[in-house]
Design a protein around this motif. Structure first.
Motif, PDB file in Angstrom:
ATOM      1  N   TYR A 128      49.874  28.451  30.158  1.00 42.20           N
ATOM      2  CA  TYR A 128      49.744  29.115  31.449  1.00 42.20           C
ATOM      3  C   TYR A 128      49.506  30.606  31.247  1.00 42.20           C
ATOM      4  CZ  TYR A 128      51.799  24.984  33.756  1.00 42.20           C
ATOM      5  OH  TYR A 128      52.069  23.736  34.228  1.00 42.20           O
ATOM      6  N   MET A 129      48.757  31.192  32.176  1.00 39.67           N
ATOM      7  CA  MET A 129      48.519  32.634  32.163  1.00 39.67           C
ATOM      8  C   MET A 129      48.612  33.139  33.601  1.00 39.67           C
ATOM      9  SD  MET A 129      45.375  33.018  29.396  1.00 39.67           S
ATOM     10  CE  MET A 129      44.208  32.085  30.399  1.00 39.67           C
ATOM     11  N   TRP A 130      49.519  34.070  33.834  1.00 36.44           N
ATOM     12  CA  TRP A 130      49.668  34.638  35.171  1.00 36.44           C
ATOM     13  C   TRP A 130      48.446  35.480  35.526  1.00 36.44           C
ATOM     14  CZ3 TRP A 130      49.583  39.670  36.791  1.00 36.44           C
ATOM     15  CH2 TRP A 130      49.919  39.867  38.136  1.00 36.44           C
ATOM     16  N   ALA A 131      48.176  35.593  36.829  1.00 34.53           N
ATOM     17  CA  ALA A 131      47.043  36.403  37.296  1.00 34.53           C
ATOM     18  C   ALA A 131      47.384  37.031  38.636  1.00 34.53           C
ATOM     19  CB  ALA A 131      45.793  35.535  37.421  1.00 34.53           C
ATOM     20  N   SER A 132      46.721  38.152  38.932  1.00 37.53           N
ATOM     21  CA  SER A 132      46.944  38.821  40.220  1.00 37.53           C
ATOM     22  C   SER A 132      45.873  38.477  41.247  1.00 37.53           C
ATOM     23  CB  SER A 132      46.982  40.344  40.030  1.00 37.53           C
ATOM     24  OG  SER A 132      45.673  40.850  39.797  1.00 37.53           O
ATOM     25  N   ASP A 133      44.700  38.027  40.799  1.00 34.60           N
ATOM     26  CA  ASP A 133      43.548  37.731  41.660  1.00 34.60           C
ATOM     27  C   ASP A 133      43.043  38.973  42.389  1.00 34.60           C
ATOM     28  OD1 ASP A 133      41.593  35.927  42.589  1.00 34.60           O
ATOM     29  OD2 ASP A 133      42.662  35.620  44.476  1.00 34.60           O
ATOM     30  N   PHE A 134      43.433  40.144  41.956  1.00 37.29           N
ATOM     31  CA  PHE A 134      42.961  41.389  42.569  1.00 37.29           C
ATOM     32  C   PHE A 134      41.446  41.500  42.445  1.00 37.29           C
ATOM     33  CE2 PHE A 134      41.919  45.950  42.122  1.00 37.29           C
ATOM     34  CZ  PHE A 134      42.427  46.421  43.318  1.00 37.29           C
ATOM     35  N   PRO A 135      40.732  41.937  43.488  1.00 36.67           N
ATOM     36  CA  PRO A 135      41.204  42.411  44.793  1.00 36.67           C
ATOM     37  C   PRO A 135      41.033  41.394  45.925  1.00 36.67           C
ATOM     38  CG  PRO A 135      38.968  43.171  44.447  1.00 36.67           C
ATOM     39  CD  PRO A 135      39.313  42.312  43.252  1.00 36.67           C
ATOM     40  N   HIS A 136      41.099  40.109  45.624  1.00 36.49           N
ATOM     41  CA  HIS A 136      40.863  39.079  46.635  1.00 36.49           C
ATOM     42  C   HIS A 136      42.057  38.918  47.578  1.00 36.49           C
ATOM     43  CE1 HIS A 136      37.457  36.925  44.204  1.00 36.49           C
ATOM     44  NE2 HIS A 136      37.185  38.184  44.499  1.00 36.49           N
ATOM     45  N   ALA A 137      41.853  38.143  48.630  1.00 37.88           N
ATOM     46  CA  ALA A 137      42.885  37.981  49.663  1.00 37.88           C
ATOM     47  C   ALA A 137      44.160  37.360  49.113  1.00 37.88           C
ATOM     48  CB  ALA A 137      42.342  37.149  50.823  1.00 37.88           C
ATOM     49  N   ASP A 138      44.042  36.489  48.100  1.00 39.26           N
ATOM     50  CA  ASP A 138      45.217  35.852  47.501  1.00 39.26           C
ATOM     51  C   ASP A 138      45.972  36.775  46.558  1.00 39.26           C
ATOM     52  OD1 ASP A 138      45.222  33.428  48.756  1.00 39.26           O
ATOM     53  OD2 ASP A 138      44.182  32.346  47.172  1.00 39.26           O
ATOM     54  N   SER A 139      45.490  37.994  46.374  1.00 34.43           N
ATOM     55  CA  SER A 139      46.046  38.891  45.380  1.00 34.43           C
ATOM     56  C   SER A 139      47.509  39.243  45.651  1.00 34.43           C
ATOM     57  CB  SER A 139      45.224  40.188  45.327  1.00 34.43           C
ATOM     58  OG  SER A 139      45.810  41.122  44.446  1.00 34.43           O
ATOM     59  N   THR A 140      48.244  39.421  44.556  1.00 32.14           N
ATOM     60  CA  THR A 140      49.630  39.882  44.630  1.00 32.14           C
ATOM     61  C   THR A 140      49.730  41.408  44.580  1.00 32.14           C
ATOM     62  OG1 THR A 140      49.800  39.617  42.226  1.00 32.14           O
ATOM     63  CG2 THR A 140      50.533  37.772  43.594  1.00 32.14           C
ATOM     64  N   PHE A 141      48.624  42.093  44.457  1.00 26.19           N
ATOM     65  CA  PHE A 141      48.571  43.562  44.450  1.00 26.19           C
ATOM     66  C   PHE A 141      49.075  44.110  45.784  1.00 26.19           C
ATOM     67  CE2 PHE A 141      46.405  47.511  45.488  1.00 26.19           C
ATOM     68  CZ  PHE A 141      46.497  48.244  44.325  1.00 26.19           C
ATOM     69  N   PRO A 142      49.844  45.181  45.804  1.00 25.92           N
ATOM     70  CA  PRO A 142      50.362  45.984  44.678  1.00 25.92           C
ATOM     71  C   PRO A 142      51.776  45.590  44.283  1.00 25.92           C
ATOM     72  CG  PRO A 142      50.713  47.174  46.708  1.00 25.92           C
ATOM     73  CD  PRO A 142      50.116  45.856  47.101  1.00 25.92           C
ATOM     74  N   ASN A 143      52.148  44.348  44.555  1.00 28.18           N
ATOM     75  CA  ASN A 143      53.524  43.881  44.343  1.00 28.18           C
ATOM     76  C   ASN A 143      53.604  42.815  43.258  1.00 28.18           C
ATOM     77  OD1 ASN A 143      54.616  45.440  46.617  1.00 28.18           O
ATOM     78  ND2 ASN A 143      53.435  44.018  47.889  1.00 28.18           N
ATOM     79  N   SER A 144      52.747  42.924  42.254  1.00 26.57           N
ATOM     80  CA  SER A 144      52.684  41.870  41.245  1.00 26.57           C
ATOM     81  C   SER A 144      53.974  41.719  40.454  1.00 26.57           C
ATOM     82  CB  SER A 144      51.503  42.131  40.297  1.00 26.57           C
ATOM     83  OG  SER A 144      50.278  41.944  40.967  1.00 26.57           O
ATOM     84  N   VAL A 145      54.572  42.822  40.060  1.00 28.72           N
ATOM     85  CA  VAL A 145      55.810  42.744  39.272  1.00 28.72           C
ATOM     86  C   VAL A 145      56.919  42.078  40.089  1.00 28.72           C
ATOM     87  CG1 VAL A 145      57.609  44.092  38.134  1.00 28.72           C
ATOM     88  CG2 VAL A 145      55.198  44.686  37.795  1.00 28.72           C
ATOM     89  N   LYS A 146      57.001  42.402  41.368  1.00 28.88           N
ATOM     90  CA  LYS A 146      57.983  41.774  42.251  1.00 28.88           C
ATOM     91  C   LYS A 146      57.717  40.275  42.382  1.00 28.88           C
ATOM     92  CE  LYS A 146      59.724  42.068  47.039  1.00 28.88           C
ATOM     93  NZ  LYS A 146      59.259  40.759  47.527  1.00 28.88           N
ATOM     94  N   THR A 147      56.448  39.901  42.528  1.00 30.06           N
ATOM     95  CA  THR A 147      56.095  38.485  42.654  1.00 30.06           C
ATOM     96  C   THR A 147      56.422  37.719  41.380  1.00 30.06           C
ATOM     97  OG1 THR A 147      54.297  39.053  44.176  1.00 30.06           O
ATOM     98  CG2 THR A 147      54.213  36.887  43.147  1.00 30.06           C
TER      99      THR A 147
END
Length: 373
Positions: free
Chosen positions: A324-343
């Protein structure tokens, strides 16, 4: 968590709307894909006014590719805007590194946004020229910080058996290749006509990605009458593609081949891996007969990205610690940005720190040979 290394294994570019108009050879420019503003006969815009259009693919709403985590009413309002609403980090590498720092991310694996639509183009010569333009532009972007910006080039399956475009990508410093994931192609991915692709990818060590298909290019049916139905269905197209690679003996023929399921979530992976073995064990005379269990090929040859899928990390004891590899999907609507570390903290609750570190950093760092500490 603040000192944790994080790599997004699936982020995206925001291609300029005139990229292909400006960079294609003159003989292709009249048909160059481009961003246009839709208008009614009265001159007023409607719905999502800015769309990416080109020969052979369904128009793609532009604002969706830089919606950066928006949902509901906020997303609907955002869709009425153009590039003025986009973060410039989609095309400016200096700004990209700033956004990585803002989100607590050390590096990103970068896929196309608008460029994914090129995979559906029918005019082979135009398609290959467009992909060359995108790949060269992406390589220029990533050259600003090669260890933090890992580009995934585009490759047209219609080019086969010619794989020189992949060699070009490798020479330009791109880290992997994206090809069309489809359950409607003429030949299965296990067909020997695909072997030049798998062989070169195995020899160069460049992973081949099968990204979640664009729902905008899929047709509604009585069985799937809404875009929501298609969003649920589309990840299973990649599941089918990789199943064929396993059962068709591709990973047996090319043991060094690396394939990535990108943005298809991972919560379903353990059950799929289990069923691969279970179904295969019930076959009286499988063709081809595989010397390893199907699950062994997945563990050795397949990686998968996800962004906000707590079910995936929770299954690490059965599958995924090394895949598995985590991803942020930035800058798409599903993105965890700017709260990726929290997610990440929420999604990995109860997962040992050493396992978390593999999934959010080490697996991608190793697969794409980024050389980060």
């Amino acid at each position: 968590m603040s000192d944790m290394g994080v790599i997004s294994a699936d982020s995206h570019m925001t291609e300029p709307g005139d990229l292909w108009v400006e960079r294609l050879d003159r003989k292709f420019r009249d048909n160059a894909p481009r961003v246009i503003r839709k208008e009614t006969s009265t001159g007023s815009t409607f719905g999502a006014p800015y769309v990416f259009v080109g020969p052979g693919f369904h128009p793609l709403t532009v604002a969706g590719v830089f919606a950066a985590g928006r949902s509901g009413d906020e997303l609907r309002e955002h869709m009425r805007h153009g590039y003025e609403a986009a973060r410039p980090s989609g095309w400016d590498p200096v700004e990209r590194l700033k956004d990585q720092d803002l989100d607590g991310v050390s590096a990103e694996v970068l896929y196309a946004s608008l460029g994914i639509a090129l995979l559906s183009m029918i005019d082979t010569d135009l398609q290959q020229a467009c992909m060359r333009v995108y790949n060269d532009w992406l390589a220029e972007f990533c050259s600003h910080a090669p260890n933090r910006l890992a580009g995934i080039g585009l490759f047209s399956l219609s080019s086969l058996p010619d794989v020189s475009a992949i060699e070009h990508c490798a020479k330009k410093g791109l880290k992997g290749i994206l090809v069309l994931a489809s359950n409607a192609i003429e030949f299965p991915y296990s067909d020997e006509r695909f072997d030049p692709l798998w062989r070169l990818a195995a020899e160069t060590g460049m992973p081949i990605s099968l990204h979640k298909p664009l729902v905008s290019g899929m047709s509604l049916t009585p069985f799937m009458p809404s875009p929501a139905d298609l969003q649920i269905h589309c990840i299973h197209i990649v599941e089918q593609c990789i199943t064929r690679l396993v059962y068709g003996g591709v990973f047996e023929r090319f043991p060094n081949l690396k394939v990535v399921s990108a943005e298809n979530d991972v919560g379903w992976f353990p059950n799929w891996v289990h069923r691969l073995d279970h179904v295969y064990s019930k076959m009286g005379n499988p063709r081809p007969r595989l010397p390893l269990k199907p699950s062994d090929y997945v563990r050795r040859n397949v990686w998968a990205t996800f962004q906000d899928d707590p079910l995936g990390p929770a299954t690490w004891k059965f599958f995924g610690e090394d895949n598995y590899m985590w991803a942020s999907d930035f800058p798409h609507a599903d993105s965890t940005f700017p709260n990726s570390v929290k997610t990440i903290g929420e999604n990995f609750s109860g997962v040992p720190a050493e396992v978390r570190q593999k999934i959010v950093f080490s697996n991608a760092n190793k697969l794409y040979r980024l050389g980060l500490n």
